[in-house]
Design a protein around this motif. Sequence first.
Motif, PDB file in Angstrom:
ATOM      1  N   LEU A  44      -8.793   8.683   5.960  1.00  0.00           N
ATOM      2  CA  LEU A  44      -7.517   8.284   5.374  1.00  0.00           C
ATOM      3  C   LEU A  44      -7.446   6.768   5.204  1.00  0.00           C
ATOM      4  O   LEU A  44      -6.861   6.284   4.227  1.00  0.00           O
ATOM      5  N   LYS A  45      -8.051   6.042   6.112  1.00  0.00           N
ATOM      6  CA  LYS A  45      -8.086   4.584   5.978  1.00  0.00           C
ATOM      7  C   LYS A  45      -8.888   4.191   4.749  1.00  0.00           C
ATOM      8  O   LYS A  45      -8.492   3.294   3.984  1.00  0.00           O
ATOM      9  N   PHE A  46      -9.996   4.877   4.524  1.00  0.00           N
ATOM     10  CA  PHE A  46     -10.804   4.616   3.330  1.00  0.00           C
ATOM     11  C   PHE A  46     -10.003   4.905   2.072  1.00  0.00           C
ATOM     12  O   PHE A  46     -10.029   4.133   1.113  1.00  0.00           O
ATOM     13  N   VAL A  47      -9.286   6.035   2.069  1.00  0.00           N
ATOM     14  CA  VAL A  47      -8.473   6.391   0.913  1.00  0.00           C
ATOM     15  C   VAL A  47      -7.396   5.331   0.672  1.00  0.00           C
ATOM     16  O   VAL A  47      -7.135   4.930  -0.471  1.00  0.00           O
ATOM     17  N   GLN A  48      -6.784   4.857   1.734  1.00  0.00           N
ATOM     18  CA  GLN A  48      -5.741   3.830   1.606  1.00  0.00           C
ATOM     19  C   GLN A  48      -6.306   2.548   1.010  1.00  0.00           C
ATOM     20  O   GLN A  48      -5.685   1.943   0.130  1.00  0.00           O
ATOM     21  N   ILE A  49      -7.483   2.139   1.466  1.00  0.00           N
ATOM     22  CA  ILE A  49      -8.123   0.935   0.921  1.00  0.00           C
ATOM     23  C   ILE A  49      -8.479   1.139  -0.542  1.00  0.00           C
ATOM     24  O   ILE A  49      -8.278   0.246  -1.379  1.00  0.00           O
ATOM     25  N   SER A  65      10.500   9.623  -4.574  1.00  0.00           N
ATOM     26  CA  SER A  65      10.588   8.272  -4.023  1.00  0.00           C
ATOM     27  C   SER A  65       9.213   7.869  -3.515  1.00  0.00           C
ATOM     28  O   SER A  65       8.496   8.686  -2.925  1.00  0.00           O
ATOM     29  N   PRO A  66       8.816   6.623  -3.728  1.00  0.00           N
ATOM     30  CA  PRO A  66       7.484   6.198  -3.287  1.00  0.00           C
ATOM     31  C   PRO A  66       7.425   5.942  -1.786  1.00  0.00           C
ATOM     32  O   PRO A  66       8.456   5.761  -1.133  1.00  0.00           O
ATOM     33  N   ILE A  67       6.228   5.945  -1.278  1.00  0.00           N
ATOM     34  CA  ILE A  67       5.963   5.550   0.107  1.00  0.00           C
ATOM     35  C   ILE A  67       5.398   4.137   0.062  1.00  0.00           C
ATOM     36  O   ILE A  67       4.407   3.890  -0.631  1.00  0.00           O
ATOM     37  N   ILE A  68       6.020   3.215   0.751  1.00  0.00           N
ATOM     38  CA  ILE A  68       5.510   1.848   0.769  1.00  0.00           C
ATOM     39  C   ILE A  68       4.367   1.762   1.783  1.00  0.00           C
ATOM     40  O   ILE A  68       4.534   2.095   2.958  1.00  0.00           O
ATOM     41  N   ILE A  69       3.208   1.364   1.303  1.00  0.00           N
ATOM     42  CA  ILE A  69       2.030   1.249   2.162  1.00  0.00           C
ATOM     43  C   ILE A  69       1.591  -0.205   2.225  1.00  0.00           C
ATOM     44  O   ILE A  69       1.531  -0.897   1.212  1.00  0.00           O
ATOM     45  N   GLU A  70       1.288  -0.641   3.415  1.00  0.00           N
ATOM     46  CA  GLU A  70       0.780  -1.994   3.628  1.00  0.00           C
ATOM     47  C   GLU A  70      -0.679  -1.912   4.043  1.00  0.00           C
ATOM     48  O   GLU A  70      -1.019  -1.300   5.050  1.00  0.00           O
ATOM     49  N   GLU A  71      -1.521  -2.497   3.229  1.00  0.00           N
ATOM     50  CA  GLU A  71      -2.955  -2.548   3.521  1.00  0.00           C
ATOM     51  C   GLU A  71      -3.329  -4.015   3.680  1.00  0.00           C
ATOM     52  O   GLU A  71      -3.464  -4.737   2.699  1.00  0.00           O
ATOM     53  N   GLY A  72      -3.455  -4.455   4.933  1.00  0.00           N
ATOM     54  CA  GLY A  72      -3.647  -5.874   5.189  1.00  0.00           C
ATOM     55  C   GLY A  72      -2.383  -6.624   4.787  1.00  0.00           C
ATOM     56  O   GLY A  72      -1.274  -6.249   5.172  1.00  0.00           O
ATOM     57  N   SER A  73      -2.548  -7.644   3.964  1.00  0.00           N
ATOM     58  CA  SER A  73      -1.408  -8.414   3.486  1.00  0.00           C
ATOM     59  C   SER A  73      -0.881  -7.884   2.150  1.00  0.00           C
ATOM     60  O   SER A  73       0.029  -8.471   1.558  1.00  0.00           O
ATOM     61  N   TYR A  74      -1.453  -6.768   1.687  1.00  0.00           N
ATOM     62  CA  TYR A  74      -1.110  -6.227   0.375  1.00  0.00           C
ATOM     63  C   TYR A  74      -0.227  -4.992   0.538  1.00  0.00           C
ATOM     64  O   TYR A  74      -0.501  -4.121   1.362  1.00  0.00           O
ATOM     65  N   SER A  75       0.838  -4.916  -0.253  1.00  0.00           N
ATOM     66  CA  SER A  75       1.729  -3.766  -0.214  1.00  0.00           C
ATOM     67  C   SER A  75       1.771  -3.083  -1.580  1.00  0.00           C
ATOM     68  O   SER A  75       1.720  -3.754  -2.612  1.00  0.00           O
ATOM     69  N   PHE A  76       1.865  -1.772  -1.575  1.00  0.00           N
ATOM     70  CA  PHE A  76       1.979  -1.035  -2.833  1.00  0.00           C
ATOM     71  C   PHE A  76       2.756   0.252  -2.609  1.00  0.00           C
ATOM     72  O   PHE A  76       2.900   0.734  -1.475  1.00  0.00           O
ATOM     73  N   ASN A  77       3.295   0.784  -3.701  1.00  0.00           N
ATOM     74  CA  ASN A  77       4.012   2.066  -3.672  1.00  0.00           C
ATOM     75  C   ASN A  77       3.031   3.201  -3.902  1.00  0.00           C
ATOM     76  O   ASN A  77       2.288   3.193  -4.892  1.00  0.00           O
ATOM     77  N   LEU A  78       3.038   4.177  -3.019  1.00  0.00           N
ATOM     78  CA  LEU A  78       2.225   5.376  -3.204  1.00  0.00           C
ATOM     79  C   LEU A  78       3.122   6.505  -3.700  1.00  0.00           C
ATOM     80  O   LEU A  78       4.124   6.848  -3.069  1.00  0.00           O
ATOM     81  N   TYR A  79       2.752   7.076  -4.849  1.00  0.00           N
ATOM     82  CA  TYR A  79       3.459   8.227  -5.387  1.00  0.00           C
ATOM     83  C   TYR A  79       2.592   9.466  -5.171  1.00  0.00           C
ATOM     84  O   TYR A  79       1.441   9.506  -5.612  1.00  0.00           O
ATOM     85  N   ALA A  80       3.145  10.447  -4.482  1.00  0.00           N
ATOM     86  CA  ALA A  80       2.375  11.656  -4.175  1.00  0.00           C
ATOM     87  C   ALA A  80       3.259  12.891  -4.342  1.00  0.00           C
ATOM     88  O   ALA A  80       3.633  13.551  -3.369  1.00  0.00           O
TER      89      ALA A  80
END
Length: 272
Positions: free
Chosen positions: A214-219, A130-145
């Motif tokens: 981790l913030k850099f990686v998220q961006i 199942s993905p992790i929903i990540i919000e970066e600013g106003s942008y959201s995406f699914n992270l698969y890890a």
Amino acid sequence: MGQSWLPSASYNLWSLSDSRVGQEFWFCDMKRGFSKVRQKEPQVKALLEDNKHQRIGKLAQGGVYEFYQDPQLLSQSEGVEKVAAILKVNQELDEVQERIIGILNNYYKKPILVGKQIIELSKGDEGFPSPIIIEEGSYSFNLYAPTDCIFQQPDGTIHILDFKTGKSEFDRRQAYVYLLAASYLYPQQPSVASFYNLETGLTSDIITATSEQLKFVQIELADIAKRYELERMHYGENPNDFAKIFPPNPGSACRYCTFNSICKFSVSEVSR
């Protein structure tokens, strides 16, 4: 907000989207195109499924899983043979059989998970998590890890362990993706990551990351997700622009590419 339609990112997409420093020679955007937007085409699908290295990786993971499920196998002289039978190794190609038996023998002699407080251990055939929903600013995406193994150290630290086979290199970017995922899944606990090669016995350093890293990686992952979504949409509207959207990087590295038999830009030799 639903999950299914969100853009997605993963270590795999990151590795296909950006070259590692010093590895530019091997990097090719067209490989991402074949893997990500044309993966359902019969010829591409066949090549993706006929991947010896991935097969060895899955069977190796399955072997570790079976030893963990029945630790008594580690004290039985025929333990390796029993696990090989469970995995049906005798139905594989000769090279695959030889390497898997070697991996099982290595783990039998050095069962690195014994005594570990396992939280999660992959069998190797579960498919996407199942993905992790990540919000970066106003942008959201699914992270698969997807992870191979997660255990908790005596001090409460979450340790994410990734198994490698063959000559696979340890890529710190993969560890950082794991650590980003852990920061969402286990927000109250510190986390570390490491790699272990089941064939060579090589172990990586313990990898950690600060909140700033981790913030850099998220961006970075958010940017990759955006870029890939635009590429996917562009290709869907203009499939004839495949080579423009995913530029090739022909060279001697082509001979090692999964798609060299169907890529019209592939070259077998490069003039010196």
